[in-house]
Write an enzyme that holds these catalytic residues in place. Structure first.
Site, PDB file in Angstrom:
ATOM      1  N   ASP A  84     -46.706 -70.847  -4.292  1.00 33.60           N
ATOM      2  CA  ASP A  84     -46.576 -69.793  -5.299  1.00 33.60           C
ATOM      3  C   ASP A  84     -45.338 -70.044  -6.181  1.00 33.60           C
ATOM      4  O   ASP A  84     -44.199 -69.984  -5.706  1.00 33.60           O
ATOM      5  CB  ASP A  84     -46.459 -68.453  -4.560  1.00 33.60           C
ATOM      6  CG  ASP A  84     -46.337 -67.273  -5.502  1.00 33.60           C
ATOM      7  OD1 ASP A  84     -46.266 -67.469  -6.738  1.00 33.60           O
ATOM      8  OD2 ASP A  84     -46.296 -66.136  -5.005  1.00 33.60           O
ATOM      9  N   ASP A 107     -54.504 -68.146 -15.084  1.00 27.96           N
ATOM     10  CA  ASP A 107     -55.775 -67.468 -14.792  1.00 27.96           C
ATOM     11  C   ASP A 107     -55.893 -66.196 -15.618  1.00 27.96           C
ATOM     12  O   ASP A 107     -54.984 -65.363 -15.608  1.00 27.96           O
ATOM     13  CB  ASP A 107     -55.852 -67.142 -13.300  1.00 27.96           C
ATOM     14  CG  ASP A 107     -55.899 -68.414 -12.461  1.00 27.96           C
ATOM     15  OD1 ASP A 107     -56.711 -69.297 -12.771  1.00 27.96           O
ATOM     16  OD2 ASP A 107     -55.092 -68.530 -11.522  1.00 27.96           O
ATOM     17  N   LYS A 111     -61.367 -59.079 -15.864  1.00 26.40           N
ATOM     18  CA  LYS A 111     -61.845 -57.712 -15.588  1.00 26.40           C
ATOM     19  C   LYS A 111     -60.662 -56.742 -15.556  1.00 26.40           C
ATOM     20  O   LYS A 111     -59.590 -57.086 -15.042  1.00 26.40           O
ATOM     21  CB  LYS A 111     -62.586 -57.675 -14.249  1.00 26.40           C
ATOM     22  CG  LYS A 111     -63.867 -58.501 -14.286  1.00 26.40           C
ATOM     23  CD  LYS A 111     -64.651 -58.385 -13.001  1.00 26.40           C
ATOM     24  CE  LYS A 111     -65.881 -59.276 -13.082  1.00 26.40           C
ATOM     25  NZ  LYS A 111     -66.245 -59.874 -11.807  1.00 26.40           N
ATOM     26  N   ASP A 143     -56.602 -69.067 -23.805  1.00 24.76           N
ATOM     27  CA  ASP A 143     -57.794 -68.992 -24.671  1.00 24.76           C
ATOM     28  C   ASP A 143     -58.477 -67.636 -24.525  1.00 24.76           C
ATOM     29  O   ASP A 143     -59.617 -67.487 -24.936  1.00 24.76           O
ATOM     30  CB  ASP A 143     -58.786 -70.126 -24.315  1.00 24.76           C
ATOM     31  CG  ASP A 143     -59.285 -70.016 -22.888  1.00 24.76           C
ATOM     32  OD1 ASP A 143     -58.469 -69.727 -21.996  1.00 24.76           O
ATOM     33  OD2 ASP A 143     -60.495 -70.190 -22.657  1.00 24.76           O
TER      34      ASP A 143
HETATM   35  C1  SAM Z   1     -56.798 -71.625 -15.147  1.00 22.43           C
HETATM   36  S1  SAM Z   1     -55.890 -72.813 -14.250  1.00 22.43           S
HETATM   37  C2  SAM Z   1     -55.022 -73.743 -15.530  1.00 22.43           C
HETATM   38  C3  SAM Z   1     -54.535 -75.055 -15.025  1.00 22.43           C
HETATM   39  C4  SAM Z   1     -53.876 -75.971 -16.073  1.00 22.43           C
HETATM   40  N1  SAM Z   1     -52.608 -75.430 -16.542  1.00 22.43           N
HETATM   41  C5  SAM Z   1     -54.809 -76.252 -17.238  1.00 22.43           C
HETATM   42  O1  SAM Z   1     -54.497 -75.795 -18.362  1.00 22.43           O
HETATM   43  O2  SAM Z   1     -55.805 -76.920 -17.027  1.00 22.43           O
HETATM   44  C6  SAM Z   1     -54.570 -71.837 -13.568  1.00 22.43           C
HETATM   45  C7  SAM Z   1     -53.790 -72.578 -12.505  1.00 22.43           C
HETATM   46  O3  SAM Z   1     -52.717 -71.756 -12.054  1.00 22.43           O
HETATM   47  C8  SAM Z   1     -52.610 -71.894 -10.652  1.00 22.43           C
HETATM   48  N2  SAM Z   1     -51.886 -70.709 -10.161  1.00 22.43           N
HETATM   49  C9  SAM Z   1     -52.276 -69.427 -10.242  1.00 22.43           C
HETATM   50  N3  SAM Z   1     -51.338 -68.614  -9.745  1.00 22.43           N
HETATM   51  C10 SAM Z   1     -50.311 -69.416  -9.340  1.00 22.43           C
HETATM   52  C11 SAM Z   1     -49.052 -69.183  -8.747  1.00 22.43           C
HETATM   53  N4  SAM Z   1     -48.635 -67.939  -8.454  1.00 22.43           N
HETATM   54  N5  SAM Z   1     -48.259 -70.229  -8.471  1.00 22.43           N
HETATM   55  C12 SAM Z   1     -48.662 -71.485  -8.750  1.00 22.43           C
HETATM   56  N6  SAM Z   1     -49.851 -71.775  -9.322  1.00 22.43           N
HETATM   57  C13 SAM Z   1     -50.652 -70.758  -9.616  1.00 22.43           C
HETATM   58  C14 SAM Z   1     -54.033 -72.058 -10.178  1.00 22.43           C
HETATM   59  O4  SAM Z   1     -54.116 -72.673  -8.906  1.00 22.43           O
HETATM   60  C15 SAM Z   1     -54.616 -72.930 -11.273  1.00 22.43           C
HETATM   61  O5  SAM Z   1     -54.465 -74.310 -11.009  1.00 22.43           O
END
Ligand code: SAM
Length: 202
Positions: A84, A107, A111, A143
């Protein structure tokens, strides 16, 4: 990962660390939170060898892919953490210790009931601002139109930060296209960038 971790990996174990000292010689450090498959990390590490990039993601295959790419490219200016990124910032990185923080396509949690999970919210942005050195930057991209508006509002609300543009930033040509950006573009989504800086101490 087991083989390369002693050189490139940082455990999220609550031990305070000055990120500059993860590199020899010490480098100014940019944290990329949620680095996914690591496309932006490797491209930017190659483009800026005098800057250290500290990538963190909870996704093991993504971090493993990034580690393998760094090894293949012989990149000495990347360190990675698995877990994290908010906890890493909160428990291990000191105030004023980062040159920049990037979060590309976090992410979207589209919703309404999920939106409190979004990364770019007031408490996390206050933490970002505290960990940045004066003059340091935050660069985010998404996006999702609603999330872009939330990012603009939340970042603008943080008193320690200043928007470097009037609203959204033009897409910097030096930001590599990531996996999630490609997915969004294929769906016809509009991509928004935001670049804020921490006010230098007066
Ligand atoms: C939608 S993906 C985007 C990944 C990359 N930056 C891209 O543009 O392709 C979001 C990423 O954030 C990571 N993630 C989400 N919450 C996180 C956190 N608290 N700490 C570290 N990584 C996190 C997820 O595992 C995922 O790989």
């Amino acid at each position: 990962m087991a083989r390369t971790w002693p050189r490139i990996g940082v455990d999220i174990d609550g031990q305070v660390v000055d990120p500059a000292t993860l590199f020899d010689p010490p480098l100014p450090v940019v944290l990329e939170l949620g680095s996914g498959m690591g496309e932006a990390v490797t491209a930017m590490a190659i483009a800026e060898p005098d800057v250290g990039i500290f990538a963190v993601d909870v996704h093991t295959p993504g971090i493993a892919t990034l580690v393998r790419t760094c090894e293949r490219e012989g990149l000495a200016n990347v360190r990675v953490a698995l877990g994290d990124g908010v906890e890493l910032l909160r428990t291990m990185l000191p105030p004023d210790s980062l040159r920049g923080i990037r979060a590309y396509f976090p992410d979207p949690w589209p919703k309404a009931r999920q939106q409190k999970r979004r990364l770019i919210r007031h408490d996390v942005v206050a933490l970002f601002a505290d960990r940045l050195e004066p003059g340091g930057f935050i660069h985010v991209a998404t996006d999702w139109v609603g999330y872009a508006d939330q990012m603009l509002e939340v970042l603008s609300d943080e008193p320690a930060l200043r928007n470097t543009y009037d609203g959204f930033a033009p897409r910097p040509e030096w930001r590599p296209v990531t996996k999630y950006e490609q997915i969004g573009l294929a769906k016809g989504h509009t991509v928004r960038d935001l670049i804020f800086t921490k006010e230098p101490r007066g």
